[in-house]
Scaffold this motif. Structure first.
Motif, mmCIF file in Angstrom:
data_model
loop_
_atom_site.group_PDB
_atom_site.id
_atom_site.type_symbol
_atom_site.label_atom_id
_atom_site.label_comp_id
_atom_site.label_asym_id
_atom_site.label_seq_id
_atom_site.Cartn_x
_atom_site.Cartn_y
_atom_site.Cartn_z
ATOM 1 N N TYR A 241 -16.349 18.536 22.628
ATOM 2 C CA TYR A 241 -16.692 17.869 24.501
ATOM 3 C C TYR A 241 -16.494 19.459 24.865
ATOM 4 O O TYR A 241 -14.902 19.455 25.459
ATOM 5 C CB TYR A 241 -16.614 16.665 24.736
ATOM 6 N N PHE A 242 -17.018 19.422 25.805
ATOM 7 C CA PHE A 242 -16.536 20.954 26.823
ATOM 8 C C PHE A 242 -17.152 20.312 28.151
ATOM 9 O O PHE A 242 -18.043 20.634 28.414
ATOM 10 C CB PHE A 242 -17.345 21.998 26.604
ATOM 11 N N ALA A 243 -15.827 20.336 29.303
ATOM 12 C CA ALA A 243 -16.160 20.306 30.821
ATOM 13 C C ALA A 243 -15.289 20.725 31.286
ATOM 14 O O ALA A 243 -14.291 21.291 32.046
ATOM 15 C CB ALA A 243 -16.163 18.460 30.808
ATOM 16 N N PRO A 244 -16.338 22.219 31.705
ATOM 17 C CA PRO A 244 -15.281 22.872 32.513
ATOM 18 C C PRO A 244 -15.490 22.652 34.358
ATOM 19 O O PRO A 244 -14.231 23.599 35.074
ATOM 20 C CB PRO A 244 -16.650 24.061 32.503
ATOM 21 N N ASN A 245 -16.066 21.930 34.614
ATOM 22 C CA ASN A 245 -15.954 21.420 36.086
ATOM 23 C C ASN A 245 -16.847 20.015 36.407
ATOM 24 O O ASN A 245 -17.017 19.546 35.068
ATOM 25 C CB ASN A 245 -16.769 22.487 37.345
ATOM 26 N N ASP A 246 -16.374 19.939 37.410
ATOM 27 C CA ASP A 246 -17.029 18.737 37.719
ATOM 28 C C ASP A 246 -18.862 18.357 37.682
ATOM 29 O O ASP A 246 -19.792 17.299 38.067
ATOM 30 C CB ASP A 246 -16.793 17.658 38.841
ATOM 31 N N TYR A 247 -19.446 19.125 37.184
ATOM 32 C CA TYR A 247 -20.451 19.318 38.057
ATOM 33 C C TYR A 247 -21.801 19.718 36.570
ATOM 34 O O TYR A 247 -23.022 19.318 36.053
ATOM 35 C CB TYR A 247 -21.317 20.320 38.970
ATOM 36 N N LEU A 248 -21.583 19.926 35.462
ATOM 37 C CA LEU A 248 -21.591 20.213 34.454
ATOM 38 C C LEU A 248 -20.650 20.097 32.803
ATOM 39 O O LEU A 248 -18.985 19.894 32.886
ATOM 40 C CB LEU A 248 -21.178 22.086 33.873
ATOM 41 N N ASP A 249 -21.474 19.888 31.352
ATOM 42 C CA ASP A 249 -20.526 19.264 30.455
ATOM 43 C C ASP A 249 -21.570 19.435 29.434
ATOM 44 O O ASP A 249 -22.487 20.764 29.037
ATOM 45 C CB ASP A 249 -20.046 18.293 30.481
ATOM 46 N N PHE A 250 -20.949 19.672 28.265
ATOM 47 C CA PHE A 250 -21.217 20.302 26.919
ATOM 48 C C PHE A 250 -21.194 19.619 25.400
ATOM 49 O O PHE A 250 -19.704 18.996 25.509
ATOM 50 C CB PHE A 250 -20.987 21.699 26.484
ATOM 51 N N VAL A 251 -21.960 19.560 24.831
ATOM 52 C CA VAL A 251 -21.295 18.855 23.370
ATOM 53 C C VAL A 251 -21.777 19.253 21.884
ATOM 54 O O VAL A 251 -23.332 19.264 22.095
ATOM 55 C CB VAL A 251 -21.748 16.921 23.845
ATOM 56 N N VAL A 252 -20.688 19.583 21.342
ATOM 57 C CA VAL A 252 -21.529 20.496 20.365
ATOM 58 C C VAL A 252 -21.127 19.389 18.802
ATOM 59 O O VAL A 252 -19.726 19.241 19.076
ATOM 60 C CB VAL A 252 -21.515 22.179 19.818
ATOM 61 N N LYS A 253 -22.209 19.064 18.137
ATOM 62 C CA LYS A 253 -22.074 18.155 16.705
ATOM 63 C C LYS A 253 -22.572 18.208 16.210
ATOM 64 O O LYS A 253 -23.310 18.615 16.473
ATOM 65 C CB LYS A 253 -21.068 16.670 17.321
#
Length: 887
Positions: A241-253
Motif C-alpha cells: 500500500y502506497f500513500a504519497p500524499n493526502d489526496y492519492l493512494d495505491f494498492v497492488v496485491k
C-alpha cells in the motif's frame, strides 16, 4: 504518556520558588516555618520565560533557599497547561534539575496517563523513569517493572505488558515483553513477545513490531492464506500500500492458488475536496493449466469532477469492463458480481448554460450482456436541450401584465449518436451506425372561463441516419447456432444411470495398447412433457433439449474411480433469418403532428364524519385530446440505434383521446388542547384512471381498448390494480366492456417487528470474573428484530372474449432477522425466497461478538451460487493483528 511539558513546569517552578523565597511571601524558610493549612499559589512568569500560569497546591509547602529544594507534601497537585501531576509527595531539586514524586504519583497529559510507585525526571537531560508503573498512550496501556522516557519522548519498558483493553487489571488479552520500546504515534517494538488470552499464553515470537499509526501510511499488506480439500491452498493479499500524499493512494496485491491460478489486482483512490473524487481498480487473472490456460481481466472505475469553479461544467462516470464473460464466474467471491448478468460503463461531460437555461452533454455508454455477449455502445453520443420557454416573454417593467401570447412556449432538443453493436446470437456483426435527431415543440396553454384549460400543441422532428434496410423481405436463410460449455462436479451424483439413462456410449479413439482413450457419452432425462434440462451448477437454463438439441456430449477427463470428471456439452439451435437489401447512404426522416387538449378539475366534498374522520374530497379531472398526424411515406427501415423515427403509414391519423382521472382524499381532525386550534391531517385514499381513444381514420374498430388503473396505500400496504377491456364483441360490434386482462399487485415495502427479550444475559465470556458495573454496563434486556419485504402479483389473461382466463402468479419475498443473545453476542440472518424452486436462496448467516477491545465475526453462506464461510477475530485498535479464515 509524555513528561516533557511537566518538566517545563518544574523548570518554571524553580524561578517561582526563588522569587517567593527571597521576598518571604510564602514562608520564612530560614526560621524553618511551614504552611500548615492548604494553600494555593498562582504565579505568572516573566514574558520572556513563559506566558502561562503555573498552579500548585498541597497540605504542606516548603521551600529551602539554601538547598534550593521545593517540597510539596500531602495531596500535592501541580497544573501547567494540559499537564496535571498528583502525588502524596513531590520534591524538586533546582541544582540537580531533578524532581521526584512518591506516594502513588499520577501524571495526566492530554489523553496520556501514567501511574506508578515512584517517578524521577531530569529536566536538563530530559530523561525520566517510573518504577512499578502503568501508563496509557496512543489508545494502549502499559504496565512494567520500570518505564524510562528518553528526550525523544520514547518509552522503554522492562518486563512489561501491553493491551488496548481499558480494564488493565483483568484484560481480555495482553502482550508480554521482556524489553519494549514505544515510539509515539508510530510503533511498538518488543523482544520477545508472548500473546496471552486471559492469563493463558497462546503464542510466542522472538521479535515483533506493533503498528500504532492510525493515519494512512505506506507499507506491506498482511498476507492471508487458507485452503480447501478440493480447491487446494491459496495465499491472498500479497502486496503493498502506497500513500504519497493526502489526496492519492495505491494498492497492488495478488492471490496465488495452487501455484497455478494467479490474480493480480491494482487499485487507486483519489479525492480533492470540492473539486474531484474517484477510484480505479483493475484485476488480471492468469490460469497456467496446460489444457485450459487463460488470461482474463476486469476494470472498475468511478470519477466525479468539477471542471470549472462554478460547477457548471462536470465530468463524471462509473462502470465495469471485462475481457470475457467468465471472469467473475472464475475469480469472484462477491454475490453481486456472480448474480450480475450485464455490465455497464459510462462517462459524461456536461455543461449548463445558465444565461439561456440550456444544457449540453457528451456521453460514452457501454452495455455488455454476460450471457449472450451482446454489445451495445454509444461511441459517443451528444445532446443539447433548450427547455420550453416563452416565445414572447413578459416585459420586466410590467411583469404582472400577462397577455395570451406570453403563454406561447417553444422548446428544442437534439441528440446525435454513433452506435456500435455486436450481437452474435442475432447474427449482428460488429457495426457502427451514426444518427441525428432534432425536434421542435410548441405549446400555448390558455385558460377559458376561469375553469377550462385548453392547450394547443405542435411538434416536428427530423431524423438522419447513415444506413438503412429495405422494408421488403427478399428471402429467408436458415442457419444453426452452436454453443458449448463444460460441466464439472458435483454433476457426478446427478448424472446417474437411474436419473440420467444412458442413451449411447461410443469409444471415439484407442491408445497404443487398445484401451479406450476418449469416449462420447450421451444421456437424457425427462423433466416434463416437452422440456429437457441438464441439472448442474454449470447448467444454463436457456438451453433446453427442445429448443437447443444436444449435438454431442464428450467426457473430457475422469477421476481416479473412473467416473466422469468433466463433460463438454455441445448444443445447436436452428434459426430462420429474413434477408433484406441494405443501403449505406445518408437518409432522412421528417414528420410533424399537431393537437389540442381540453381539461378541467371538478371538486366534490362529502361531509362524512366518523370519529376523527372529518370528510372526503373527490377531485374529478376529465380531459379530451385530439391529435393529427399527416400521411407518412417511409420506404426504409432504419437500424435501431436509439434515434426515433416514424414508420410509414399510408393515410393520415386523427385520434381523439378520452381520460377520466379520479382522486379521493380524506381529512382527519385532531382536537387541540384548551385554547389551541385543532390539527388537520390530509391524506390520499384512492387514485383511479379510466381512458380510451377513438381513431377517426379506421374503417372499423375505431375505439381502442378501455384501460382502467387504480392504486391505494395504507400504512405501508400498497395495492395496484390494472385492467384492459374490449369494447367490441366477437362479431366486431360495439359492446359493453369485456375484460381482456387484469393485474393486481400487493406490496408492503419492509415490514418490521422488534422488541426486547430476557432481562439479562444467557451467556457471557467472563462469567467467572467478578461482577463489574462498568464492564457490564450494557447488560440487561437484549434486542431482537424481524423484517419481511413481500410482494404478490396475480394476473389473468386471454386472447379472445370466448376464451377462459389463464391465471399467473408471481411472488417475491426477502427476509432478515437479528437477535442479541447478550450485550456482546448477536446473530443476523438474511435470505430471499425463490418461489420457482420453492426454497430460500442467497442465505447469509452472521454471528458476531463485540467485546470491549476485540471482536469476532463469522459469516456462513449455505447456498448454491456462492457457498462458503468467513471467520475473523481481530483487535479493534490494532486491526492488523487478526486471525482470518475463509472458504
Amino acid at each position: 504518556m509524555t513528561l516533557s511539558r511537566l518538566l517545563l513546569f518544574l523548570l518554571s517552578a524553580s524561578f517561582l520558588c526563588q522569587l517567593y523565597g527571597d521576598q518571604k511571601e510564602i514562608a520564612d524558610t530560614s526560621a524553618g516555618k511551614f504552611i500548615t493549612d492548604t494553600d494555593t499559589v498562582a504565579v505568572k512568569k516573566k514574558k520572556q520565560e513563559i506566558t502561562d500560569s503555573v498552579f500548585y497546591e498541597s497540605d504542606l509547602i516548603n521551600y529551602d533557599a539554601e538547598t534550593r529544594i521545593l517540597n510539596l507534601r500531602g495531596k500535592a497537585v501541580v497544573k501547567y497547561q494540559n499537564i496535571i501531576l498528583t502525588a502524596d509527595t513531590i520534591v524538586y531539586n533546582i541544582d540537580n534539575n531533578l524532581f521526584t514524586a512518591t506516594g502513588t504519583p499520577h501524571l495526566i497529559e492530554g489523553k496520556d496517563t501514567t501511574v506508578g510507585d515512584y517517578m524521577a525526571y531530569n529536566i536538563k537531560t530530559r530523561r525520566g523513569r517510573v518504577r512499578y508503573a502503568s501508563t496509557s498512550m496512543d489508545d494502549g496501556y502499559f504496565t512494567g517493572q520500570r518505564i524510562v522516557k528518553s528526550d525523544k519522548n520514547e518509552l522503554y519498558v522492562d518486563q512489561g505488558d501491553y493491551t488496548t483493553c481499558a480494564h488493565i487489571d483483568t484484560p481480555d488479552y495482553y502482550f508480554y515483553g521482556k524489553n519494549i520500546k514505544l515510539v509515539p504515534n508510530d510503533k511498538i517494538i518488543s523482544r520477545p513477545v508472548v500473546l496471552n488470552i486471559g492469563d493463558a499464553p497462546v503464542a510466542v515470537l522472538p521479535y515483533f513490531i506493533f503498528p500504532l499509526e492510525r493515519n494512512r501510511r505506506s507499507g506491506f499488506l498482511t498476507p492471508v492464506w487458507g485452503g480447501h480439500p478440493t480447491a487446494g491452498g491459496y495465499v491472498d493479499n500479497i502486496g503493498y500500500y502506497f500513500a504519497p500524499n493526502d489526496y492519492l493512494d495505491f494498492v497492488v496485491k495478488g492471490k496465488v492458488s495452487e501455484f497455478r491460478e494467479f490474480v493480480l489486482q491494482g487499485s487507486s483512490s483519489y479525492a480533492i475536496k470540492y473539486l474531484l473524487n474517484g477510484s480505479l481498480s483493475g484485476r488480471y487473472a492468469f490460469d497456467s493449466e496446460f489444457r485450459n490456460s487463460s488470461r482474463l481481466w476486469a476494470i472498475d472505475y468511478s470519477h466525479n469532477q468539477k471542471l470549472t469553479p462554478d460547477g457548471l461544467t462536470q465530468l463524471y462516470g462509473r462502470g465495469s469492463l471485462t475481457s470475457h464473460k467468465r471472469f467473475y464466474e472464475e475469480t469472484s467471491e462477491i454475490d453481486e458480481e456472480l448474480l450480475n448478468q450485464s455490465l455497464s460503463a459510462n462517462l459524461s461531460l456536461t455543461r449548463r448554460f445558465e444565461s439561456i437555461n440550456a444544457s449540453a452533454a457528451l456521453n460514452w455508454q457501454r452495455d455488455y450482456n454476460l450471457q449472450t455477449e451482446a454489445l451495445n455502445e454509444d461511441l459517443p453520443s451528444f445532446s443539447f436541450s433548450l427547455p420550453s420557454r416563452p416565445l414572447f416573454p413578459k416585459s420586466k417593467e410590467k411583469i404582472e401584465d400577462e397577455r395570451w401570447f406570453n403563454k406561447i412556449y417553444v422548446g428544442y432538443n437534439t441528440r446525435g449518436v454513433n452506435k456500435h453493436i455486436e450481437d452474435k446470437e442475432n447474427f449482428i456483426k460488429s457495426s457502427y451506425r451514426p444518427g441525428l435527431s432534432q425536434s421542435l415543440d410548441i405549446s400555448a396553454p390558455q385558460t377559458l372561463f376561469g375553469f377550462l384549460t385548453i392547450n394547443p400543441s405542435f411538434s416536428a422532428r427530423v431524423s438522419s441516419f447513415y444506413g438503412a434496410m429495405d422494408t421488403t423481405i427478399l428471402r429467408y436463410d436458415t442457419t444453426y447456432i452452436d454453443t458449448n460449455y463444460t460441466l464439472f462436479p458435483p454433476f457426478i451424483d446427478e448424472l446417474s444411470d437411474i436419473d440420467w439413462p444412458l442413451l449411447k456410449r461410443d469409444t471415439l479413439s484407442y491408445d497404443s495398447e487398445g484401451n479406450p482413450e476418449s469416449i462420447m457419452v450421451s444421456r437424457y432425462q425427462r423433466k416434463s412433457a416437452k422440456r429437457y434440462y441438464l441439472t448442474s451448477g454449470q447448467d444454463d437454463r436457456r438451453y433446453s433439449d427442445t429448443d437447443w438439441p444436444i449435438l454431442k456430449m464428450d467426457t473430457i477427463t475422469y477421476d481416479k474411480y473412473g467416473n466422469p470428471d468433466s463433460i463438454e456439452v455441445v448444443r445447436y439451435n436452428k434459426r430462420i433469418i429474413p434477408v433484406k437489401d441494405s443501403y449505406d447512404t445518408l437518409l432522412h426522416d421528417a414528420n410533424w403532428s399537431a393537437g389540442v387538449n381540453l381539461s378541467t378539475n371538478l371538486y366534490g366534498i362529502y361531509p362524512i364524519k366518523i370519529f376523527n374522520f372529518a370528510g372526503l374530497r373527490h377531485t374529478l379531472s376529465p380531459s379530451i385530446s385530439y391529435s393529427f398526424h399527416p400521411r407518412h411515406d417511409q420506404a426504409y427501415e432504419f437500424y435501431p440505434i436509439g434515434i426515433p423515427y416514424d414508420r410509414g403509414y399510408d393515410k393520415r391519423r386523427q385520434i381523439m383521446g378520452l381520460r377520466l382521472h379520479n382522486q379521493f382524499d380524506g381529512k382527519i381532525v385532531t382536537p387541540g388542547k384548551e385554547g389551541e386550534k385543532p390539527t388537520e391531517n390530509k391524506f390520499p385514499i384512492l387514485t383511479a384512471d379510466l381512458s380510451t381513444s377513438y381513431d377517426f381514420e379506421k374503417d372499423s374498430l375505431n375505439f381502442s381498448d378501455l384501460n382502467l388503473s387504480a392504486s391505494t396505500s395504507y400504512k405501508g400496504l400498497s395495492v395496484r390494480f390494472g385492467s384492459n377491456f374490449w369494447l367490441y364483441d366477437q362479431r366486431n360490434n360495439l359492446h359493453a366492456p369485456i375484460m381482456r386482462d387484469m393485474t393486481i399487485n400487493f406490496s408492503t415495502g419492509t415490514l418490521g417487528l422488534k422488541g426486547k427479550l430476557w432481562g439479562g444475559d444467557l451467556l457471557f465470556l467472563d462469567s467467572l470474573n467478578e461482577d463489574n458495573p462498568v464492564k457490564y454496563a450494557n447488560a440487561g434486556p437484549q434486542d431482537w428484530s424481524i423484517s419481511l419485504s413481500p410482494a404478490y402479483t396475480y394476473t389473468l389473461k386471454r386472447n379472445y372474449p370466448t376464451e377462459i382466463f389463464t391465471p399467473e402468479k408471481y411472488y417475491s419475498l426477502s427476509a432478515s432477522a437479528s437477535l442479541k443473545f447478550t450485550r456482546n453476542w448477536g446473530l443476523q440472518w438474511s435470505s430471499v425466497y425463490n418461489f420457482v424452486e420453492n426454497q430460500w436462496v442467497q442465505n447469509s448467516i452472521r454471528i458476531n461478538c463485540d467485546m470491549e477491545c476485540w471482536d469476532m465475526r463469522f459469516e456462513w453462506r449455505p447456498e448454491k451460487l456462492n457457498p462458503g464461510y468467513y471467520f475473523l477475530i481481530n483487535i479493534k485498535k490494532i486491526p492488523e493483528i487478526k486471525w482470518e479464515k475463509r472458504d
